[in-house]
Motif scaffolding. Structure first.
Motif, PDB file in Angstrom:
ATOM      1  N   GLU A  23       0.671  -1.233  -0.094  1.00 41.43           N
ATOM      2  CA  GLU A  23       0.016   0.006  -0.031  1.00 41.43           C
ATOM      3  C   GLU A  23       0.696   1.327  -0.074  1.00 41.43           C
ATOM      4  OE1 GLU A  23      -3.409   0.597   0.227  1.00 41.43           O
ATOM      5  OE2 GLU A  23      -3.913  -1.538  -0.121  1.00 41.43           O
ATOM      6  N   GLU A  24       1.948   1.260   0.647  1.00 37.40           N
ATOM      7  CA  GLU A  24       2.834   2.528   0.749  1.00 37.40           C
ATOM      8  C   GLU A  24       3.768   2.416  -0.399  1.00 37.40           C
ATOM      9  OE1 GLU A  24       2.950   1.725   4.989  1.00 37.40           O
ATOM     10  OE2 GLU A  24       1.040   2.280   4.101  1.00 37.40           O
ATOM     11  N   HIS A  25       4.123   1.292  -0.962  1.00 38.95           N
ATOM     12  CA  HIS A  25       5.299   1.365  -2.102  1.00 38.95           C
ATOM     13  C   HIS A  25       4.572   0.857  -3.294  1.00 38.95           C
ATOM     14  CE1 HIS A  25       8.522  -0.404  -4.343  1.00 38.95           C
ATOM     15  NE2 HIS A  25       8.752   0.948  -4.562  1.00 38.95           N
ATOM     16  N   LEU A  26       3.834   1.689  -4.237  1.00 45.02           N
ATOM     17  CA  LEU A  26       3.334   1.147  -5.562  1.00 45.02           C
ATOM     18  C   LEU A  26       4.581   1.034  -6.548  1.00 45.02           C
ATOM     19  CD1 LEU A  26       0.174   3.829  -5.655  1.00 45.02           C
ATOM     20  CD2 LEU A  26       0.283   1.470  -4.808  1.00 45.02           C
ATOM     21  N   GLU A  27       4.144   0.185  -7.434  1.00 42.68           N
ATOM     22  CA  GLU A  27       5.111  -0.392  -8.326  1.00 42.68           C
ATOM     23  C   GLU A  27       4.796  -0.086  -9.763  1.00 42.68           C
ATOM     24  OE1 GLU A  27       8.264  -0.856  -9.533  1.00 42.68           O
ATOM     25  OE2 GLU A  27       8.459  -1.826  -7.535  1.00 42.68           O
ATOM     26  N   SER A  28       5.501   0.495 -10.566  1.00 40.72           N
ATOM     27  CA  SER A  28       5.396   0.680 -11.941  1.00 40.72           C
ATOM     28  C   SER A  28       5.280  -0.452 -12.931  1.00 40.72           C
ATOM     29  CB  SER A  28       6.086   1.818 -12.488  1.00 40.72           C
ATOM     30  OG  SER A  28       7.399   1.339 -12.675  1.00 40.72           O
ATOM     31  N   LEU A  29       4.621  -0.568 -13.877  1.00 42.04           N
ATOM     32  CA  LEU A  29       4.709  -1.316 -14.849  1.00 42.04           C
ATOM     33  C   LEU A  29       6.034  -1.513 -15.676  1.00 42.04           C
ATOM     34  CD1 LEU A  29       1.432  -1.636 -16.853  1.00 42.04           C
ATOM     35  CD2 LEU A  29       2.191  -3.379 -15.120  1.00 42.04           C
ATOM     36  N   LYS A  30       6.532  -0.222 -15.724  1.00 45.84           N
ATOM     37  CA  LYS A  30       8.184  -0.175 -16.364  1.00 45.84           C
ATOM     38  C   LYS A  30       8.928  -1.050 -15.359  1.00 45.84           C
ATOM     39  CE  LYS A  30      11.571   2.970 -17.476  1.00 45.84           C
ATOM     40  NZ  LYS A  30      12.130   4.358 -17.553  1.00 45.84           N
ATOM     41  N   HIS A  31       8.927  -0.813 -14.126  1.00 46.11           N
ATOM     42  CA  HIS A  31       9.862  -1.543 -13.236  1.00 46.11           C
ATOM     43  C   HIS A  31       9.676  -3.181 -13.564  1.00 46.11           C
ATOM     44  CE1 HIS A  31      10.577   2.022 -10.881  1.00 46.11           C
ATOM     45  NE2 HIS A  31      11.660   1.886 -11.632  1.00 46.11           N
ATOM     46  N   ILE A  32       8.158  -3.582 -13.390  1.00 50.35           N
ATOM     47  CA  ILE A  32       8.157  -4.866 -13.579  1.00 50.35           C
ATOM     48  C   ILE A  32       8.387  -5.535 -14.685  1.00 50.35           C
ATOM     49  CG2 ILE A  32       6.205  -6.415 -13.718  1.00 50.35           C
ATOM     50  CD1 ILE A  32       4.535  -4.648 -11.889  1.00 50.35           C
ATOM     51  N   SER A  33       8.388  -4.498 -15.834  1.00 49.72           N
ATOM     52  CA  SER A  33       8.777  -5.144 -17.314  1.00 49.72           C
ATOM     53  C   SER A  33      10.185  -5.377 -17.526  1.00 49.72           C
ATOM     54  CB  SER A  33       8.096  -4.424 -18.242  1.00 49.72           C
ATOM     55  OG  SER A  33       8.855  -2.968 -18.496  1.00 49.72           O
ATOM     56  N   GLU A  34      10.991  -4.282 -16.633  1.00 51.07           N
ATOM     57  CA  GLU A  34      12.344  -4.307 -16.646  1.00 51.07           C
ATOM     58  C   GLU A  34      12.890  -5.644 -15.805  1.00 51.07           C
ATOM     59  OE1 GLU A  34      13.449  -0.438 -15.040  1.00 51.07           O
ATOM     60  OE2 GLU A  34      13.307   0.410 -16.917  1.00 51.07           O
ATOM     61  N   ARG A  35      12.453  -5.823 -14.787  1.00 50.73           N
ATOM     62  CA  ARG A  35      12.788  -7.008 -13.713  1.00 50.73           C
ATOM     63  C   ARG A  35      12.526  -8.424 -14.641  1.00 50.73           C
ATOM     64  NH1 ARG A  35      11.212  -4.075  -9.475  1.00 50.73           N
ATOM     65  NH2 ARG A  35       9.051  -4.725  -9.464  1.00 50.73           N
ATOM     66  N   ARG A  36      11.223  -8.317 -15.022  1.00 51.70           N
ATOM     67  CA  ARG A  36      10.867  -9.470 -15.645  1.00 51.70           C
ATOM     68  C   ARG A  36      11.173  -9.839 -17.225  1.00 51.70           C
ATOM     69  NH1 ARG A  36      10.166 -12.547 -11.598  1.00 51.70           N
ATOM     70  NH2 ARG A  36       8.909 -11.629  -9.926  1.00 51.70           N
ATOM     71  N   LYS A  37      11.777  -8.811 -17.840  1.00 53.95           N
ATOM     72  CA  LYS A  37      12.168  -8.800 -19.279  1.00 53.95           C
ATOM     73  C   LYS A  37      11.150  -9.006 -20.014  1.00 53.95           C
ATOM     74  CE  LYS A  37      17.022  -9.718 -18.208  1.00 53.95           C
ATOM     75  NZ  LYS A  37      17.064  -9.072 -16.831  1.00 53.95           N
TER      76      LYS A  37
END
Length: 144
Positions: A23-37
């Motif tokens: 709830e306090e630390h939202l994640e961006s799709l950009k970061h997810i896509s970078e981590r997961r390639k």
């Protein structure tokens, strides 16, 4: 039954959010896509189906992003796959009226398909996102 890349990526998105957001630390799709390639554009389409069934929530704005709507322990693999893939039955006649030439009442294989389907549902329903995320965290800490 074959899970498409949409289902595979949906599961990856949800596990990533379980590991890296709250709830306090939202994640961006950009970061997810970078981590997961994975393609950010494709993830955008997939996340809509996860939001629709309240697995993922989004917050707009400069500090916006995504997090899980529920605790990871309360989300099953089955929920994620059904949200992204729709019905997962191996043959249509298990969930809808079939147009096959063999009548369902005399079909020699329907029982076998039904047993397989029950096992698939049982397995997908018994594993939670929390369990997978915990396992992934343990594996990541071993490689450090």
């Amino acid at each position: 039954m074959k899970i498409s890349t949409k289902g595979q990526y949906a599961l990856e998105i949800v596990i990533d959010l379980a590991m890296y957001s709250d709830e306090e630390h939202l994640e961006s799709l950009k970061h997810i896509s970078e981590r997961r390639k994975l393609s950010e554009k494709y993830l955008e389409r997939i996340i809509k189906s996860l939001k629709k069934v309240n697995i993922v929530k989004s917050v707009r704005g400069a500090y916006g992003g995504y997090c899980l709507e529920k605790e990871p322990e309360d989300i099953t693999v089955l929920e994620v796959l059904e949200a992204s893939e729709g019905e997962l039955a191996p043959v249509a006649c298990l969930t809808a009226k079939s147009e096959c030439s063999t009548g369902c009442e005399v079909c020699p294989t329907k029982g076998t398909w039904g047993m397989m389907w029950e096992k698939i549902l049982e397995a997908a329903e018994s594993v939670t996102i929390g369990e997978i995320a915990d396992c992934a965290k343990r594996n990541a800490s071993k490689t450090l």
